[in-house]
Design a protein around this motif. Structure first.
Motif: not given
Length: 350
Positions: A256-284
């Motif tokens: 999506f991007t070559t901006d290292y600031e954004v890549i680092e920010a996404v990397s920090d958010l990834t653990p919470l994102l993984a939890i959201s992916v799992f829970l949002n798979g059940i809700q729909p």
């Protein structure tokens, strides 16, 4: 069944007309809720290009449900894949070769949706599979709209509350310390989430049709078994997506991007994102069960309470009143510091 589909199209077109004004004046709306000038300007450009897509979507949804209710799924899948592949090519040409930017991307998306609508319409009109259910346009579609509207408004509210919650997170991210990095990183995370959600919405649609058909036929045990099978499938898919997100957190961001600031920010958010992916798979899936069982009104209240009374306020508190709110900013600072150190080391080496 064809009359019901036409009634749905009429209501969808009415909703699309009302939303057109919001899309057209999205710039002032974004500024009014506190977004920066650059975000509001780019958002207005993209939203204006999506106005044709509103009307295509208004036609497409009833058509898809019309076909799915008859267990006509494979042709829909083939058409979706064909349009998707063409859309990728057109987007690359318009955005990167012709340099039309955000407006070009939005108009390409609108064009792809209209192409999908045309293919669906041709299939419904010409296919022998729909010969008995589609008898052509009829003025009867305008009768009984009000009872149908009351029946469908609960489903609309339920789904809107689910979708608007995610969009609300994107809007809130634009109010953080570094809105550009915050908005970019949360948008990438939402794309990850949407990849998983596309699978789940497909399963949700099939679940609602299956449960509705089986309950209507007086087979509650078969409906229950269907729910268990689909939930098990969704859990497996969500686990796979969560693992992929965790393992390829950097590689996926570079799509999506070559901006290292954004890549680092996404990397920090990834653990919470993984939890959201799992829970949002059940809700729909549960939403699909609710639609098939006729519980839309109840689930609408549940969504209102969980998303907007509990979830979103907690997210705002964590973002603006705790140290978690500056996680993206801290990631950006770490990248800048690392870049400065690398540059200093290079200078010393020279």
């Amino acid at each position: 069944m064809g009359i019901i589909c036409q009634r749905a199209i009429i209501l969808h077109l009415g909703a699309a007309f009302l939303l057109t004004f919001l899309y057209w004046f999205s710039g002032p709306v974004l500024r009014a809720i506190g977004q920066t000038e650059s975000v509001a300007e780019q958002g207005e450009i993209f939203a204006s290009g999506l106005i044709p897509q509103l009307y295509a979507f208004a036609l497409s949804c009833p058509m898809q449900r019309f076909l799915q209710a008859q267990n006509i799924v494979n042709p829909l899948a083939y058409m979706s894949v064909a349009v998707f592949l063409l859309h990728i090519l057109l987007t690359w040409i318009v955005v990167y070769l012709l340099q039309y930017g955000l407006l070009g991307a939005a108009l390409t998306l609108s064009f792809s949706w209209w192409l999908f609508v045309i293919l669906n319409g041709l299939y419904i009109i010409l296919s022998p599979s729909c010969k008995e259910t589609w008898t052509g346009l009829s003025a009867s579609a305008f009768t009984g709209i009000w009872p149908y509207f009351k029946l469908t408004v609960s489903s609309a509210v339920m789904l809107c509350l689910e979708i608007w919650y995610s969009q609300g997170l994107v809007l809130v991210s634009g109010l953080l310390v570094d809105p550009t990095v915050s908005l970019d990183s949360i948008s990438i995370c939402m794309n990850y989430l949407n990849w998983d959600m596309q699978f789940m919405f497909g399963l949700s649609a099939s679940t609602s049709v299956r449960v509705g058909n089986e309950l209507g036929a007086g087979h509650p045990k078969v409906a229950k078994l269907s729910v268990m099978v689909v939930n098990g499938t969704s859990i497996v898919i969500s686990i796979i997506f969560s693992v992929i997100v965790l393992i390829f957190r950097v590689g996926l961001s570079k799509l999506f991007t070559t901006d290292y600031e954004v890549i680092e920010a996404v990397s920090d958010l990834t653990p919470l994102l993984a939890i959201s992916v799992f829970l949002n798979g059940i809700q729909p899936i549960l939403s699909g069960v609710a639609i098939g069982s006729g519980w839309q009104a109840t689930v609408a209240y549940v969504n209102l309470a969980t998303y907007y009374v509990i979830g979103l306020p907690i997210g705002c508190v964590l973002a603006f009143r705790t140290s978690l709110g500056v996680a993206v900013q801290n990631a950006a600072e770490r990248v800048k510091k690392s870049a400065n150190e690398d540059f200093s080391g290079l200078v010393e080496a020279i």
